[in-house]
Design an enzyme around this catalytic site. Sequence first.
Site, short mmCIF file in Angstrom:
data_model
loop_
_atom_site.label_atom_id
_atom_site.label_comp_id
_atom_site.label_asym_id
_atom_site.label_seq_id
_atom_site.Cartn_x
_atom_site.Cartn_y
_atom_site.Cartn_z
N ASP A 1 0.83 -1.20 0.00
CA ASP A 1 0.00 0.00 0.00
C ASP A 1 0.87 1.26 0.00
O ASP A 1 2.07 1.21 0.33
CB ASP A 1 -0.89 -0.04 1.26
CG ASP A 1 -2.18 0.74 1.11
OD1 ASP A 1 -2.29 1.53 0.15
OD2 ASP A 1 -3.08 0.56 1.95
N ASP B 1 -10.76 2.02 -3.30
CA ASP B 1 -11.36 1.81 -1.98
C ASP B 1 -12.87 1.90 -2.07
O ASP B 1 -13.55 1.80 -1.05
CB ASP B 1 -10.83 2.87 -1.00
CG ASP B 1 -9.49 2.44 -0.40
OD1 ASP B 1 -9.07 1.30 -0.64
OD2 ASP B 1 -8.87 3.27 0.29
#
Length: 757
Positions: free
Chosen positions: A462, A529
């Site tokens: 990430d 997301d």
Amino acid sequence: MIKIENQLFHLQTKESSYIFCVDKHGKLIHLYYGQRLENDNEEALGQHQIIGVGSSVLYDKTDTTSSMNMKLLELSEPQIGDYRVLSTDIWSDKQQATDFKYVGYELDKVFQSDLPRGHEASERLSIYVEDSLTGVRLELVYEVFYDSNVLSRYLVVTNTGIDDLVISNLGVNVDLMNDNFELLSYHGGWIREAHEYVNDLGMGRSVIASTTTSTSNQHQPGFFLRSKDSNDVYGFNLIYSGNHMSVIERTPHEMVRVVSGVNPETFQWTLKSNERYETPSLIMSYSKGINKVSQNFHHFINQHLVPKPWANKERPITYNHWEATFFDYNEKKLLKYARSAKELGCELFVLDDGWFTERNNDLSGLSNYQVDPKKFPHGMKHFSNKIHELGMLFGIWVEPEMVSEKSELYRQHPEYALGVRDKRYGRNQLVLDLTIQEVRDYIVLNVKNLVEEYSVDYIKWDMNRHISDTESLAINHGKEFSHRYILGLYDILERIFVGSDVLLESCSSGGNRFDLGMLAYGAQVWSSDDTDPIERLSIQGGLSRLYPLSVISAHVASELSQQTLRRTPLSTRFNVASFGVLGYELDLTYLTSVEKKEIKAQTDWYKQYRKVFQFGLFTQHNNVWQVTLDGITIVGIFQKLTSASPPSDRLRVVGLDPKKLYHVSSKPQRIFIDRYKELIKHVIPLDINPSGKLMELTNQYFSLQDQQQELIASGALLEAGIWLNSQYLGTGYDKQLRLWGDFGSTLYVITEKENTL
Ligand code: DGJ
């Protein structure tokens, strides 16, 4: 694949040709890019400019047609009367390198590159040009990926002199003639990545660029030029993960120049004697129709870009607990999810953010690699063993490029964090300076240890902020920082992942770094997301123009979207996510028995068709998505908002054999009765209080089979379209009605019936 005759270079892919030649002034003249040609000569291909154009500057005063501004060129150069956007800006002492002339070529030259490139090109051509005054020599590299219908181009400059060279800009240019082009490009932000925008290509310059030191969720580097007259489509994308810029210039003489490379706004490079600098690869593909160009890109990425072991390898079904728990979890809770996920058919358990010390929220802990003993009292090896014992793969989340001020590394080495002048915060965190060798070594050591000690099968890498503090004490010139950061990142990824079996999923707050550079190291990307399937129609729809479904990670989340507060049926959440690498990310604790049964049926069904979804030929038209592989076609039809008494709609299938017969059947899916509340009394012979306990209980154990449609039709008829069962019309219930409402969808499987017409 590369034919060379009298200084005419003809690059052929299976279905396209790209041709250029050297003119009498030693300049590289672009002649043609389009449908494959066999033997056309320079005379037939070239521009036939007979006399000079007013207001132009001549390259050679004895040649009235030598205005470089009127030619299609393979290399854009300053100071020679070409006034379109330039991509070459190199200085030696006080002289700008210009007037590059052809000096020769080489075939299939082999070399190591610091930047990710496509692998196994069918053929490679290097063209050398030189500026006699400064001695600067450029190499224009062309790679042919024959089977993918893709070409790749990049430039290399080696400093063969004694003085430093300063490169302020270097990118690839592609010159074409305008054909009533529209520009299709992809833009967004967090939770709304890669929405497609279609605009007529305007006069002057259109710019697509990022300055976040990532490719960014704001402006995807890939784009298309589509002719409104001929349906010719040219697609472009960069194999690069940092600040990029593409300029598409349309001139009043209807020439189009595409320039693409590292964004010069945040770039400058000093090349010392004997050093070499390379630009990222610009990949491009030509075909009729945008779906075909997308399929070419998909083929290239699957076969020539992602790490080789993943070329045709099916990706596992993930369970990730992030949306279910955020930071609030411990081993016991997660094992409960893992057992349940396993029963539901998931194959990979991903432990997300929050597993290491000082990490109970996003305020602290980044760069720590010690397992939090409060959450994992028996250690991580124990947890990983438990996951493996369940028969699942074990995946773990990391964010190695970042550091929190409250962390061990920052306490010891505050100088490793960016922010020489001022520190700016994104998600409360600072960025590690990847231009520093020790920082890179720290990351490589820790991530490798993690993989080995805990037998990690998968890593989610990430990166949760844009970079702002682009100064580093480790480098000489501030404008080198952004590119050096990305080179540092590639160095780290290379050392950890090349030659390893670990499946790398790259992520950057979702799709903030969804690009071809990251795909050279990891075979999938967390797309967004945003797990709301209706938003995902735009996000995955945009991404799949440029990237294959095998790399687009897509999860089924809770009924009520955490991003939009929209409620969607489980069927649609699955139907959208199945056009990608399927995963689940919802809280499994509160699922009803019928929901669990349905999820198990979904994963079984997906496994049966996974290869088709991940590697099939993908086409899209509005919200109809189709994949085809080995005689199996699956079409997904998705509805955003319904309307009262909706008109009948049709299933259209492309690419079938018109003469063959096909069996069409809709995928079975269940309807959960609490979606229909009091209306359910029209379906079952009971008057149930819609908010009462009985409704709750019935919804636990009872669901309805959605309508199912089965028929046999010819390929020709399916191409024209067959009528679907009508939707709910407000006049009553029938079990053959499509009870779609808002956000309804169905998948149809089309397989060949043995006998032909
Ligand atoms: C952003 C990612 O996109 C999410 O999936 C999750 O991993 C969080 N970061 C964790 O902080």
